[in-house]
Design an enzyme around this catalytic site. Structure first.
Site, mmCIF file in Angstrom:
data_model
loop_
_atom_site.group_PDB
_atom_site.id
_atom_site.type_symbol
_atom_site.label_atom_id
_atom_site.label_comp_id
_atom_site.label_asym_id
_atom_site.label_seq_id
_atom_site.Cartn_x
_atom_site.Cartn_y
_atom_site.Cartn_z
ATOM 1 N N ILE A 178 -11.880 -15.978 35.560
ATOM 2 C CA ILE A 178 -13.018 -15.095 35.749
ATOM 3 C C ILE A 178 -13.324 -14.953 37.234
ATOM 4 O O ILE A 178 -13.375 -15.946 37.957
ATOM 5 C CB ILE A 178 -14.270 -15.659 35.038
ATOM 6 C CG1 ILE A 178 -13.989 -15.854 33.545
ATOM 7 C CG2 ILE A 178 -15.473 -14.743 35.237
ATOM 8 C CD1 ILE A 178 -15.010 -16.726 32.840
ATOM 9 N N CYS A 179 -13.497 -13.714 37.677
ATOM 10 C CA CYS A 179 -13.872 -13.493 39.073
ATOM 11 C C CYS A 179 -15.383 -13.311 39.130
ATOM 12 O O CYS A 179 -15.911 -12.257 38.788
ATOM 13 C CB CYS A 179 -13.181 -12.252 39.631
ATOM 14 S SG CYS A 179 -13.624 -11.931 41.341
ATOM 15 N N LEU A 180 -16.066 -14.361 39.523
ATOM 16 C CA LEU A 180 -17.523 -14.322 39.560
ATOM 17 C C LEU A 180 -17.956 -15.185 40.737
ATOM 18 O O LEU A 180 -17.541 -16.342 40.833
ATOM 19 C CB LEU A 180 -18.072 -14.873 38.228
ATOM 20 C CG LEU A 180 -19.582 -14.875 38.021
ATOM 21 C CD1 LEU A 180 -20.152 -13.466 38.132
ATOM 22 C CD2 LEU A 180 -19.931 -15.471 36.656
#
Lengths: 172, 303
Positions: free
Chosen positions: A89-91
């Protein structure tokens, strides 16, 4: 190690106490390892993920909560900020914007918010990101919805597969 | 980056059923992890050069560093030498202001054995706890950091079983599991103060980043490694009621050709309200003096 264990234990107690408070999140600690957690989150309504239940895997580092937990989707999802193969996840809060003010529970809430508000400009799934970036909202939504049906709605999986293969919406 | 454009065309049809092409996939997969790894490798390298908190060095070491540098800086260092005897460097990992403050403050208490000051700051720490609670922070997210700071505070006071020496203070300040926790304590305190007085801080924050107070605290105060600015210093000084002097070592000079070293005192007033109205207060002599060079804070020792 000691500090992270103590903190996770507090989070565990908090999760037990607040179980009913957030019906969209079900956070469960591994029976034998407090550094491993899984969560089931409901796809937010009015998004292509609505009706789906998505499983997340948490691996908590020993430096927690100074270091963020590693989180990935176990359930396949078509979303600009989630890697299609690995579920990474890109967060920002899971990377450089992490702080100990976050908890495993609030990370789940942030991921639900990300599902509802994708950031196509920092894509991990560029096919998905590019659909949105080129303005093809409908294309993105139908892809995302298809994968939600395919992977995040267990009971309908068979039916969905038949639709995919035969292209017919009314399999016999 | 260069891959992005080409992908729509062939990705469109295929990715619905098959898995995206590998070349592109690899790029996407490595991007974030690589950056994170690079960053931590960089920090590890930096760590070898400077510990979190260095040894006390005579100010002449600073002059040696700029030997072939700007004449203005050399002149300023000479002037600094009239008032200050030594410098203690801190690691440039984005936490240098908080780390300098931590060491400087605990060292002051250790040397002065100022029990009244310890009682006073404990009162402020209690207030900070209430501030965070009223802002909706769950206790368990910050209490470990508070406890560790209070523990350090008690241990620098002598005469207890857990009392520590100056050497032990240095060891602890270099021990990540203690040092980073205390830095994080200050970050919570700073964030709480900024949010509590968001109306006061809002214009300063807008001037810095164009972010809301909430965004600023989330992205520039609470995460470890985020550098500090005058907003952070003001907030921490006010929240804990500790005056801080910052001495500026940069290339600026006066128009009339004279060189002087500027400093700014961050002075909290006794009412807890602050650097906002510091103009009217009687002079206070700060017992924490930091040397600011663009992008970095170290500790200064007056003569």
């Amino acid at each position: 190690m000691q500090a992270s264990r103590a903190r996770l234990f507090k989070e565990y107690k908090e999760v037990q106490r607040e179980k009913a408070a957030d019906p969209d999140i079900q956070l469960v600690c591994d029976d034998s390892n407090i550094f491993k957690w899984t969560a089931l989150i409901k796809g937010p309504s009015e998004t292509p993920y609505e009706g789906g239940v998505f499983q997340l895997a948490f691996a908590v580092p020993e430096q927690y909560p100074l270091q963020p937990p590693q989180v990935r989707f176990l359930t396949k999802i078509f979303h600009p900020n989630v890697h299609f193969k690995t579920g990474e996840i890109c967060l920002d809060i899971l990377k450089n914007a992490w702080s100990p003010a976050w908890t495993l529970q609030s990370v789940c809430r942030a991921i639900i918010a990300l599902m509802a508000h994708p950031e196509p400009d920092s894509p991990l799934n560029c096919d998905s990101g590019n659909l949105l970036r080129s303005g093809d909202v409908r294309g993105y939504q139908s892809m995302a919805r298809m994968y939600t049906r395919l992977a995040a709605m267990p009971k309908k999986r068979l039916a969905a597969r038949i639709i995919l293969i035969t292209g017919q919406s009314n399999p016999v | 980056m260069q891959n992005r454009e080409g992908v729509v065309a062939d990705g469109e049809k295929e990715s619905a059923v098959s898995i995206p092409v590998s070349e592109f996939d690899d790029w996407a997969k490595f991007a974030d992890d690589d950056i994170m790894q690079q960053q931590s490798a960089f920090h590890a390298e930096e760590a070898k050069k400077v510990p979190f908190v260095g040894d006390k060095e005579p100010l002449t070491m600073l002059a040696a560093e700029y030997e072939s540098g700007s004449p203005i800086l050399l002149e300023k260092i000479k002037l600094l030498g009239q008032q200050y005897a030594a410098i203690r460097r801190t690691r440039g990992d984005g936490n240098c202001f908080f780390r300098s403050f931590m060491f400087s403050y605990l060292e002051y208490v250790l040397e002065s054995q100022d029990h009244a000051e310890v009682d006073r700051i404990k009162g402020n720490v209690e207030e900070c706890r209430k501030t965070l609670q009223s802002l909706g922070y769950a206790d368990f997210t910050f209490e470990d950091f508070f406890a560790l700071f209070l523990e350090q505070l008690d241990s620098v006071l002598q005469g207890n079983e857990d009392s520590i020496s100056q050497d032990e203070l240095i060891i602890r300040s270099r021990d990540q599991s203690i040092s980073d926790y205390v830095v994080m304590f200050f970050r919570f305190v700073t964030s709480g103060e900024i949010r509590k007085r968001s109306e006061f801080f809002e214009p300063f924050i807008l001037g810095l980043t164009n972010a809301t107070v909430e965004q600023f605290c989330k992205s520039s105060v609470e995460p470890m490694g985020e550098e500090s600015d005058h907003v952070h210093i003001t907030a921490l000084s006010d929240a804990l009621g500790v005056p801080i002097r910052v001495v500026y070592l940069d290339r600026s000079s006066c128009d009339n050709g004279g060189v002087s070293v500027n400093h700014h005192d961050f002075v909290p007033t006794s009412g807890g309200h602050s650097n906002a109205t510091s103009g009217s207060t009687e002079p206070v002599s700060p017992f924490i003096t930091l040397l600011y060079r663009p992008g970095h804070y170290d500790i200064l020792y007056p003569k």
